[in-house]
Design an enzyme around this catalytic site. Structure first.
Site, PDB file in Angstrom:
ATOM      1  N   LEU A   1       0.809  -1.215   0.000  1.00  0.00           N
ATOM      2  CA  LEU A   1       0.000   0.000   0.000  1.00  0.00           C
ATOM      3  C   LEU A   1       0.845   1.268   0.000  1.00  0.00           C
ATOM      4  CD1 LEU A   1      -3.204  -0.773   2.045  1.00  0.00           C
ATOM      5  CD2 LEU A   1      -2.779  -0.860  -0.406  1.00  0.00           C
ATOM      6  N   ASP A   2       2.148   1.169   0.198  1.00  0.00           N
ATOM      7  CA  ASP A   2       3.017   2.309  -0.108  1.00  0.00           C
ATOM      8  C   ASP A   2       3.148   2.442  -1.623  1.00  0.00           C
ATOM      9  OD1 ASP A   2       3.455   3.214   2.420  1.00  0.00           O
ATOM     10  OD2 ASP A   2       5.390   2.244   2.680  1.00  0.00           O
ATOM     11  N   ASP A   3       3.441   1.326  -2.283  1.00  0.00           N
ATOM     12  CA  ASP A   3       3.510   1.354  -3.749  1.00  0.00           C
ATOM     13  C   ASP A   3       2.165   1.776  -4.342  1.00  0.00           C
ATOM     14  OD1 ASP A   3       6.128   0.604  -3.779  1.00  0.00           O
ATOM     15  OD2 ASP A   3       5.788  -1.450  -4.415  1.00  0.00           O
TER      16      ASP A   3
ATOM     17  N   GLN B   1      -4.002   6.735   2.914  1.00  0.00           N
ATOM     18  CA  GLN B   1      -3.197   5.617   2.417  1.00  0.00           C
ATOM     19  C   GLN B   1      -3.850   4.271   2.696  1.00  0.00           C
ATOM     20  OE1 GLN B   1       0.907   5.584   3.639  1.00  0.00           O
ATOM     21  NE2 GLN B   1       1.205   3.469   3.032  1.00  0.00           N
TER      22      GLN B   1
END
Length: 892
Positions: A187-189, A219
């Protein structure tokens, strides 16, 4: 449409756009990295005492500095890749002078992006309302973990925490075992991809309306909608995702449990990972058979072993019932061959198979990624020449390229402050000494190139954009009293299966008129369960319902001349065509981009295919499982040997490869649309799902490129070349929490006091408040923290920890996600009417709140051929008789 007088940019589609970048860690920088690759001028604002992902001797986070180089703020390989295509300035935002210069930069910027915790820019006096006073059409993209709206907006998060809360961690693992997690911050990507999608949609909206806006992105919410069919199954069929046999590892269905399909798309067997020769850590392949014919071909490839001739394997039902025996037999064969040889033999016979590729495999052995030039060398002034990851799409008119390596910290101070803002050289020199542009602390002595800046009084060579704000095209859209979606007024023709329907939904829910064109019998996506009340029917697929909201639907047989002629008429007025047909199919029908653009020069056509239009693997058959194997996801996801001995690599469920491919396709289309508002010209986009997946494993590739290290799978946390501390823990009630790895590092005396008071409130204090326990060295392996976790419930740990400033996330199932009040505060759920069954169901909404171009589901997914009359008669002028004739001749 723009006038013919506009001049095409000479660089990327975002040439002329300036981005002021306050991002750190991964999600934010990953967003602005792609804006830079698309031609925007990205100015990264940093401060050496809080250097984000740069690394250095004052941080405990692992970074990728090549052997032989000193570890400092300029030698992080992972930072180099994540922050390519940017300039860097250093400025102290705690000083009045620093904030004044930031305000001046806002006045000449198009987009401001930050992913700080809620309230940081507001405390600087740079709320959206304040920035609007500096530049009325500014676009402000905030990307905090919980967003700027909602009761939990001050909670903290990181990638693994976001995945836990979103329900995505729950989708990864083996039944009866702890959640395997994702092995990297998916979930950062993904949060970075959504940031780029939202920024591009806001730019397009600004270019056609003249209005900027604030996009308030969360996010962790980015992951919720990626579980969409499960939420409908919960409501429609009352079926919980907390059940026996769920999640079923790499299988589409776990043996001995009711057959319910809402995890991996089609129900299939075999559908698994298998060991290969020579038996190393990443010597695995994946195989999936979606029909009896494919199974028989696999039997032939295996040499027709006697066990496979048993009649119990002849049908899907039999193979599902006897999966253990079947998989044992398949693996006895795969263990005799290498994973690439298995792939080649299977694909040649029409059987779906791909290797589980490590980061080393992707960089050194993958011929398709090499053909597509996914790793191109760029020279860095300190690191030297290294491969950087390229875009997973090819744009015919405005290529996305890595134009520069990551910047050295403060490298562009003189260019930006003197050359762009016009401050005097002496002011820069004074600022480097008084704490405005560099810390006063002597331990943070400026790097030699910063000293050279102070010693040089030669004229500044400014190579960036002009100091004045970039010109914005004159608005071409009449402003409505009520704002509409960013893509309102656009027409998209969608010829896709399950691999690309998410991209079309993203655009449809942002206002585009997406016309889904299906063959007369319906798209294969309509056959995917679960179904309304568990009755299979083309109009009752809950998966189809989720992925096709806000679209209209027609049927058209492109194999017929009449069907092709009608399609060409629709294409004449289309803005975008999105298609997922096999490479070359559209051109073979006379419907390729070159065939259509002569009648519509502004047409944007995106072909989203498994491997792209060219290359040695372009015709290979795939599936979601196979893409996650070849893309590198499975090499990072799974269990440690101590937790689950002899465990396979795990492909997280939910159709994630299709999501990843669609996200990057949506980015490319959004950039092409922005370019078209300036030039009036369209273009062709060749997007590859494999390329997109290969990009989406966070630091795994960079670990190998810069350090020649290969990550290993670790339960519930990031894969790493070496073992790391456990971050996923079981609470008193049997549920799990994920605790950020940095908690132990932050156990200062103040933090220990907070922890001690919390334990005391819960009746669990154990000497923590005694003076002898106040020193962090007294805490071994988070003993006290683990004691607390094991003695309270999951939600007590999550809520109590967050309220006290600890970065903790509950591992929720999708059922539990639906009960979260923070999502209610953000108006996340969209209620959609289904008149055919006289019910309303809640669909997941967007990760962002758009104050200028609201997101909305405008209608439920279309019934098969529902809008044939509306489109073909109402828009193309066919008569009722002609429509009936087309139906009789199987054209519609």
């Amino acid at each position: 449409m723009p006038t013919d007088e506009r001049v095409a940019p000479t660089k990327g589609p975002l040439a002329g756009i300036r981005v002021l970048d306050f991002t750190w860690i991964r999600a934010g920088p990953w967003c602005t990295r792609w804006l830079g690759a698309l031609g925007a001028e990205v100015i990264k604002v940093e401060w050496p005492e809080s250097p984000s992902t740069r690394g250095g001797t004052n941080t405990t986070v692992v970074y990728t500095t090549p052997v032989g180089l000193q570890i400092n703020l300029n030698t992080g390989g992972h930072f180099n890749d994540t922050n390519a295509n940017k300039r860097s300035i250093t400025i102290n935002t705690k000083t009045e002078r620093g904030i004044d210069l930031i305000r001046r930069l806002v006045t000449v910027s198009d987009i401001v992006v930050e992913n700080f915790a809620y309230g940081v820019l507001e405390r600087w006096g740079l709320s959206y309302e304040n920035m609007k006073k500096l530049r009325p059409d500014i676009i402000y993209l905030s990307m905090s973990g919980f967003g700027h709206t909602g009761r939990d907006r001050e909670y903290k998060t990181m990638g693994p925490i976001a995945q836990a809360l979103s329900g995505m961690t729950h989708l990864s693992g083996l039944p009866g075992k702890p959640p395997a997690g994702w092995g990297w911050s998916y979930l950062d990507d993904t949060g970075g991809m959504y940031g780029a999608i939202y920024a591009l949609s806001a730019l397009h909206h600004r270019n056609v309306t003249g209005r900027g806006q604030h996009v308030d992105k969360s996010q962790w919410t980015s992951g919720v909608a990626l579980n969409g069919p499960a939420f409908l199954d919960i409501q429609v069929n009352g079926r919980t995702t907390i059940r026996e046999g769920y999640p079923p590892g790499n299988r589409s269905h776990w043996p001995g449990t009711p057959i319910v399909n809402n995890y991996r798309g089609r129900t299939a067997a075999p559908h698994n990972a298998y060991r290969t020769s020579p038996g190393g850590y990443n010597d695995w392949c994946t195989i999936a058979c979606f029909s009896n014919e494919e199974w028989q071909r696999l039997v032939g490839v295996m040499g027709c072993p006697s066990w496979a001739a048993n009649r119990k394997f002849d049908t899907l039902e039999g193979r599902l019932e006897h999966q253990e025996e079947m998989d044992h037999g398949i693996e006895a064969w795969t263990k005799t061959l290498g994973k690439y040889e298995i792939m080649e033999r299977c694909q040649a016979a029409g059987v779906r198979s791909m290797p589980v590729q490590s980061s080393q495999d992707k960089v050194e052995k993958d011929p398709q990624l090499r053909y597509r030039e996914m790793y191109m060398e760029v020279e860095h002034p300190v690191l030297g020449t290294w491969p950087l990851q390229n875009a997973p799409f090819k744009m015919s008119e405005t290529p996305a390229v890595n134009s520069r390596p990551s910047p050295l910290i403060g490298q562009h101070n003189r260019e930006v402050f003197e050359g762009q803002l016009g401050i005097g050289h002496q002011e820069l020199v004074d600022g480097l000494g008084d704490g405005t542009f560099w810390p006063k602390d002597l331990s943070m002595d400026p790097y030699p190139y910063l000293r050279e800046m102070m010693d040089s009084d030669s004229p500044v060579d400014w190579t960036g954009m002009e100091a004045e704000p970039s010109p914005v095209p004159a608005p071409t859209k009449t402003l409505d009293p009520d704002p509409t979606g960013a893509y309102a007024g656009l027409r998209v023709l969608e010829l896709v299966d399950e691999t690309g329907q998410w991209c079309g939904k993203l655009m449809a829910d942002m206002g585009a008129d997406v016309i889904k064109i299906e063959p007369p019998g319906g798209e294969t996506a309509r056959t995917l369960g679960p179904f309304y009340k568990d009755v299979p029917h083309p109009d009752r697929s809950l998966s189809f319902w989720h992925y096709n909201t806000s679209k209209r639907g027609i049927t058209l047989n492109l194999e017929s001349e009449v069907g092709r002629r009608l399609f060409r008429r629709l294409a004449e007025k289309a803005d975008v065509i999105l298609e997922t047909q096999r490479p070359g199919y559209m051109a073979s029908m006379g419907l390729g981009y070159q065939d259509l653009k002569s009648d519509n020069p502004g047409l944007i056509m995106c072909s989203l295919t498994p491997f792209g239009q060219q290359g040695p693997w372009k015709d290979y058959q795939t599936s979601d499982l196979l893409h996650l194997a070849a893309g590198g996801q499975m090499a990072s996801c799974g269990y440690t040997e101590d937790d689950v001995p002899d465990a396979p690599p795990i492909a997280p469920g939910g159709g994630q490869s299709w999501h990843i491919g669609s996200h990057f396709a949506c980015i490319a289309i959004g950039a092409a649309l922005v370019h078209r508002t300036v030039t009036g010209l369209g273009q062709y986009i060749d997007a590859s799902i494999h390329d997109a997946c290969a990009l989406t494993t966070e630091a795994a590739v960079n670990h190998y490129i810069y350090s020649k290290e290969i990550v290993r799978r670790q339960t519930g946390r990031h894969a790493s070349p070496s073992p790391t501390d456990t971050t996923q823990h079981r609470c008193m009630d049997g549920n799990y929490v994920n605790v950020a790895a940095q908690i132990r590092d932050r156990m200062t005396s103040d933090r220990l006091d907070v922890l001690g008071e919390w334990m005391d409130e819960m009746g669990l204090a154990r000497d923590l408040l005694d003076e002898k326990m106040r020193h962090p060295d007294a805490i071994t392996d988070n003993e006290l923290f683990l004691y607390l976790i094991s003695n309270i419930t999951r939600d007590e740990m999550y809520r109590g920890g967050q309220e006290r400033g600890f970065n903790i996330g509950a591992v929720w199932s999708p059922d539990e996600v639906m009960k979260d009040q923070h999502l209610e505060d953000r108006g996340f759920w969209a209620e959609v009417e289904y008149p055919e069954v006289s019910e309303k169901f809640r669909h997941p909404g967007p990760a962002g709140i758009f104050n200028g171009s609201p997101w909305a589901i405008s209608r439920r997914a279309p019934l098969l051929g529902e809008h044939n009359q509306e489109v073909l008669c109402g828009e193309l002028g066919l008569t009722g008789t002609q429509l009936a004739t087309l139906a009789e001749s199987s054209v519609i």
